[in-house]
Structures are given as structure tokens and as C-alpha cells.
Design a protein around this motif. Structure first.
Motif, short mmCIF file in Angstrom:
data_model
loop_
_atom_site.label_atom_id
_atom_site.label_comp_id
_atom_site.label_asym_id
_atom_site.label_seq_id
_atom_site.Cartn_x
_atom_site.Cartn_y
_atom_site.Cartn_z
N GLN A 94 -3.08 -3.21 -42.03
CA GLN A 94 -3.10 -4.65 -42.44
C GLN A 94 -4.26 -5.42 -42.91
OE1 GLN A 94 0.28 -6.44 -42.97
NE2 GLN A 94 -1.28 -7.51 -44.01
N LEU A 95 -5.35 -5.10 -42.54
CA LEU A 95 -6.59 -5.56 -42.61
C LEU A 95 -6.91 -5.11 -44.21
CD1 LEU A 95 -8.80 -7.38 -42.00
CD2 LEU A 95 -9.89 -5.33 -40.77
N GLU A 96 -6.69 -3.95 -44.52
CA GLU A 96 -7.01 -3.48 -45.86
C GLU A 96 -5.96 -3.78 -46.77
OE1 GLU A 96 -10.52 -1.97 -44.39
OE2 GLU A 96 -9.70 -1.49 -46.44
N LEU A 97 -4.92 -3.92 -46.30
CA LEU A 97 -3.85 -3.96 -47.41
C LEU A 97 -3.85 -5.66 -47.88
CD1 LEU A 97 -0.55 -1.89 -46.33
CD2 LEU A 97 -2.30 -1.36 -48.17
N LYS A 98 -4.40 -6.43 -46.90
CA LYS A 98 -4.38 -7.94 -47.34
C LYS A 98 -5.15 -8.10 -48.59
CE LYS A 98 -5.29 -12.30 -44.96
NZ LYS A 98 -6.04 -13.12 -43.62
N GLN A 99 -6.16 -7.31 -48.86
CA GLN A 99 -7.06 -7.63 -50.04
C GLN A 99 -6.20 -7.34 -51.42
OE1 GLN A 99 -10.23 -5.09 -50.27
NE2 GLN A 99 -9.36 -3.48 -49.50
N PHE A 100 -4.95 -6.58 -51.08
CA PHE A 100 -4.10 -6.31 -52.33
C PHE A 100 -2.98 -7.31 -52.35
CE2 PHE A 100 -6.54 -2.94 -53.64
CZ PHE A 100 -6.83 -2.22 -52.54
N GLY A 101 -2.73 -8.39 -51.38
CA GLY A 101 -1.71 -9.12 -51.27
C GLY A 101 -0.33 -8.44 -50.69
N LEU A 102 -0.57 -7.49 -50.09
CA LEU A 102 0.40 -6.57 -49.37
C LEU A 102 0.61 -6.99 -47.79
CD1 LEU A 102 -0.02 -3.16 -51.21
CD2 LEU A 102 1.70 -4.87 -51.61
N PHE A 103 1.83 -6.87 -47.40
CA PHE A 103 2.03 -7.24 -45.93
C PHE A 103 3.03 -6.23 -45.29
CE2 PHE A 103 2.34 -9.98 -42.23
CZ PHE A 103 3.59 -9.89 -41.84
N ILE A 104 2.79 -5.75 -44.17
CA ILE A 104 3.57 -4.82 -43.48
C ILE A 104 4.58 -5.51 -42.74
CG2 ILE A 104 3.49 -2.94 -41.74
CD1 ILE A 104 0.53 -2.41 -42.27
N TYR A 105 5.74 -5.34 -43.07
CA TYR A 105 6.99 -5.83 -42.21
C TYR A 105 7.38 -4.89 -40.94
CZ TYR A 105 7.33 -8.95 -46.01
OH TYR A 105 7.24 -9.98 -47.19
N ASN A 106 6.99 -3.41 -41.16
CA ASN A 106 7.43 -2.81 -40.16
C ASN A 106 6.87 -1.50 -40.17
OD1 ASN A 106 9.20 -1.62 -38.12
ND2 ASN A 106 10.45 -0.45 -39.34
N ALA A 107 6.48 -0.94 -39.15
CA ALA A 107 5.65 0.35 -39.00
C ALA A 107 6.21 0.97 -37.73
CB ALA A 107 3.98 -0.23 -38.82
N ASN A 108 6.56 2.31 -38.13
CA ASN A 108 7.41 3.03 -37.15
C ASN A 108 6.59 4.40 -37.26
OD1 ASN A 108 8.98 4.03 -35.23
ND2 ASN A 108 10.60 4.46 -36.83
N VAL A 109 6.01 4.84 -36.06
CA VAL A 109 5.09 6.05 -35.73
C VAL A 109 6.20 6.83 -35.22
CG1 VAL A 109 3.18 7.10 -34.78
CG2 VAL A 109 3.02 4.70 -35.60
N LYS A 110 6.26 7.91 -35.66
CA LYS A 110 7.23 9.01 -35.09
C LYS A 110 6.61 10.07 -34.21
CE LYS A 110 9.86 8.89 -39.23
NZ LYS A 110 10.70 9.58 -40.32
N GLN A 111 7.32 10.97 -33.77
CA GLN A 111 7.03 11.87 -32.63
C GLN A 111 5.86 12.65 -33.22
OE1 GLN A 111 7.56 11.93 -29.41
NE2 GLN A 111 6.08 13.29 -29.10
N LEU A 112 4.52 12.99 -32.48
CA LEU A 112 3.67 13.71 -32.81
C LEU A 112 4.12 15.25 -33.16
CD1 LEU A 112 0.91 12.42 -30.62
CD2 LEU A 112 1.36 11.56 -32.77
N VAL A 113 3.68 15.91 -34.07
CA VAL A 113 4.22 17.40 -34.33
C VAL A 113 2.82 18.01 -34.51
CG1 VAL A 113 5.25 18.77 -35.97
CG2 VAL A 113 5.83 16.26 -35.87
N ASP A 114 2.94 19.28 -33.66
CA ASP A 114 1.96 20.33 -33.85
C ASP A 114 1.64 21.18 -35.17
OD1 ASP A 114 3.16 21.81 -30.55
OD2 ASP A 114 1.43 20.30 -31.16
N VAL A 115 0.42 21.38 -35.21
CA VAL A 115 -0.13 22.13 -36.36
C VAL A 115 0.26 23.87 -36.26
CG1 VAL A 115 -2.02 22.56 -38.01
CG2 VAL A 115 -1.51 20.21 -37.41
#
Length: 415
Positions: A94-115
Motif C-alpha cells: 500500500q505504501l508503494e501504490l499510494k504514489q500512483f493513487g491506488l488503494f488496496i481494497y482486499n488482499a488475500n494470501v493463499k496457502q504456501l506451495v512447495d517448489v
């Protein structure tokens, strides 16, 4: 990649768009909202409404900040603190996107996956048993469903908000254009006023400059008139003075020329005398050198003649002796007195010593004494005296007489 340098895959879903409402009714929040909308409008105008570029930009920001945050945590911290990890990612993105006038309405981090090749989460799932794995699958499916549904809802809302923002942006743009035209007109008016004032000042300055130029021309003409008058007065004086100085200078120059010519003539006479003396001395030296050279040439010629005479003499003697070199050598030694000189040197060498001395006589008797005047007896006496003499020379010097003369006596007997 975690702090242990273990790679993993982090699926995540972000719903991002422009900020369309202020946090509160405070003036600062409304001003912040206006700034955010303006930044977003600039971003859209810069990318020419190409949403794919916006998506790539946002994706790059999310991936970069997520990688930086994951590198500071271990796998266990990421797995157990998913909520905390999600909040940190949200704040950093959000700190980086603020300089472009963008806002995070939702952030969903899914389950971690093995490589592939790094089955950390697989082993972890086995450890938490099958039930936990099934529950994780259900959670993942539910999260995926919610994410997709939320993404669709947010996409529609984003499009609506985007249309609204575009309309507001156009209105704002028209207002800004009107304000800009007013400001431009005011600036032009100020420029015209400035030009008018500058023109008035320039006119006044031009009049003053012209008056000064006219005054200067009048003064120059007066000065020229005074100068001509002074020239006329001083010209006669200067002419007389110049003529007088010219005559004096000519007289002085004539006297100096004559003195210089006399000095030059004297120097030439002196130089000619020195040259004559030098020529005479050089001629004398040349004659002396020529005399020396002639004397040396004559001396060399005499030496050459003497040598030639000696050569011819030795050649004739050798021919007379039948080519016998030894006989010629012995003759030359006797003729040059070498044997006499040898005897003298030997006598001097044994002076004061007790050398072996041989005394001999010709053995003549009374009858011989009576015939002493006979030449044949004298020659016979000489020949009798030679063997003892040669024997003495041989004893003193080791030299033997030549074979043609005689041989040394054996046991004191003469041959």
C-alpha cells in the motif's frame, strides 16, 4: 525465498483500485483524497488508458515487496504467522501504490506451495496428519472461491468507480483549463503593461540620449574650431622651429658622418696593415715548413740511397762467397769489429777477477829470429796465434769459430 534461502510459491489475490471516498470528513482527508485521485488520473493519462500496463505495474510492486518481506522471515514464521505476514505485505504494498493513487481494497494470501525439489510444506503436512491436510484443502478451496467471487465483485465496482473518476477528472480538467486561461490572460495583461512602461521609459531615455548626442556634437564642433585656431597659431611657430632644428640636425649629422668616415678609414688602414703583417708571417712560416719538408725529403732520400747501397753491397758479397750465408755473416762480424768489441766487453767483465789466462808464442828459434823480417814467417806466426786465441774466446763466451776458418785444438794441441 525465505531467510533460510528455501524457495516457495506464495499465491495471493489483491483487489486494487483508485480511492473514491475519504476516510473522514476532515479537511486533511478530503485533500488527501483529491491528491490520490489526481495521481491516478495522471497514471491513466500517462499509460493511455491501457489497463494491462497498470496491471503489470501493480503486479511488479506486489511481487517485489513480497520477496523483500519473505527474505526476512523463516519458513516456520511465514507458515505460523500468515496473518501477520499478510498485514505486513498489505502495508508495504500500500505504501508503494499510494504514489500512483491506488488503494488496496482486499488482499488475500493463499496457502504456501512447495517448489519442485523443495517439499518443505509436504513434509509439514504429513506431520500435521491427514485431517489437517484435508482441512487445509477445504480452506484453500473456500479461499479461492471467495477470492474469485470477491475479485468479480470488486472488478465491477472498480469499473464503476473508474467511470466516476474519469467523469470527475474531466470536470476537474475543464476547471483547470479555465483557471489556466485566466492566469494566462492575466500574465499577458501584465506583460502588455510591462511592455508599455518599458516603451515609455525607452522613449524618455531615447530623447535624453538624443539631447546628449546633440550637445556632444555641438561641443565637438566647438572643440574642433578651437583646435583649428590653435593649429593656425602654432603652425607658424612649429614651422620655424622645425626648420631650425632640421638645419641643426643636418649639421650635426654631417659632422658625425665625417667623423665616422674618418674613423672607418683609419680602421680600414689598420686592418690592411694587420692583414699584410699576417700575410708576411704566414709566408715566412710556410717557407720554413717547406724547408723542413725539403730537408726531411732529402734525408729520407739519402737513407734510401744508403740502404740501397748496403743492399747491393751485401748482395755482391753474398754472390762472391758463392751464396754461403754463414761465411757472409762471419765476415760482416769481423769487418764491423764485433769480435774485438766482444773481447773488450769480456775483459771489462772479468776486470778485478782471476780469469784463466793463456800465454802462447810462435815457438820460433834462433834461426827464426834471424829471419824475422820475412813476410811469410809473420803470416805463419799469425796463423799459429789464431787457435789459442779462438780457444780463449770459446772458453770465455762459449762461441765457436766458423768452420771455414779452423777448429779448436783438442787437449791443448793446435791444428
Amino acid at each position: 525465498m525465505s531467510a533460510e534461502k528455501l524457495p516457495f510459491i506464495l499465491p495471493a489475490v489483491f483487489t486494487i483500485g483508485p480511492k473514491i471516498s475519504a476516510t473522514s470528513n476532515e479537511v486533511a482527508d478530503k485533500r488527501d483524497l483529491d491528491e490520490q485521485l489526481l495521481l491516478y488520473a495522471k497514471l491513466i493519462a500517462l499509460l493511455h488508458h491501457n489497463t494491462s500496463h497498470v496491471h503489470d505495474l501493480v503486479k511488479g510492486v506486489i511481487e517485489g515487496e513480497t520477496r523483500v518481506l519473505a527474505a526476512e522471515l523463516t519458513m516456520e514464521e511465514i507458515f505460523k504467522g500468515t496473518k501477520t505476514f499478510k498485514e505486513k505485505v498489505f502495508d508495504m504494498v500500500q505504501l508503494e501504490l499510494k504514489q500512483f493513487g491506488l488503494f488496496i481494497y482486499n488482499a488475500n494470501v493463499k496457502q504456501l506451495v512447495d517448489v519442485p525439489g523443495h517439499e518443505y510444506f509436504s513434509y509439514l503436512g504429513q506431520r500435521t496428519q491427514q485431517d489437517a491436510a484435508n482441512q487445509a484443502k477445504v480452506d484453500v478451496a473456500e479461499a479461492r472461491m471467495k477470492g474469485e467471487v470477491g475479485a468479480k465483485e470488486r472488478e465491477g465496482l472498480t469499473r464503476q468507480n473508474a467511470a466516476k473518476v474519469d467523469a470527475e477528472t474531466k470536470v476537474l480538467s475543464v476547471r483547470q483549463m479555465g483557471q489556466g486561461q485566466k492566469e494566462e490572460l492575466a500574465m499577458k495583461k501584465a506583460g502588455w503593461d510591462k511592455q508599455a512602461k518599458v516603451a515609455e521609459v525607452e522613449v524618455a531615455k531615447a530623447v535624453a540620449i538624443r539631447e546628449a548626442e546633440l550637445q556632444m556634437e555641438v561641443e565637438i564642433k566647438n572643440a574642433m574650431r578651437q583646435t583649428e585656431k590653435l593649429k593656425a597659431e602654432q603652425l607658424s611657430k612649429a614651422t620655424v622651429q622645425y626648420d631650425t632644428q632640421v638645419q641643426d640636425s643636418n649639421a650635426l649629422l654631417y659632422s658625425r658622418q665625417k667623423a665616422a668616415e674618418a674613423a672607418l678609414f683609419e680602421q680600414m688602414r689598420t686592418a690592411e696593415a694587420r692583414k699584410a703583417q699576417a700575410d708576411a708571417k704566414f709566408f715566412e712560416q710556410k717557407m720554413a715548413e717547406d724547408a723542413k719538408l725539403y730537408a726531411k725529403q732529402k734525408e729520407a732520400e739519402s737513407v734510401a740511397l744508403v740502404g740501397k747501397a748496403k743492399t747491393e753491397y751485401v748482395a755482391s758479397m753474398l754472390q762472391a762467397l758463392g751464396g754461403n750465408y754463414h761465411a757472409l755473416r762471419d765476415y760482416l762480424m769481423i769487418d764491423s769489429g764485433m769480435y774485438t768489441e766482444m773481447a773488450r766487453i769480456n775483459a771489462g767483465a772479468v776486470n778485478g777477477m782471476q780469469p784463466k789466462i793463456s800465454i802462447w808464442s810462435n815457438g820460433g828459434d834462433a834461426g827464426g829470429e834471424a829471419a824475422a823480417g820475412s813476410a811469410l814467417q809473420q803470416v805463419a806466426g799469425v796463423y799459429k796465434m789464431l787457435p789459442p786465441l779462438l780457444s780463449t774466446v770459446h772458453e770465455q763466451t762459449g762461441m765457436s769459430p766458423p768452420a771455414w776458418m779452423c777448429t779448436l785444438p783438442k787437449d791443448g794441441a793446435a791444428n
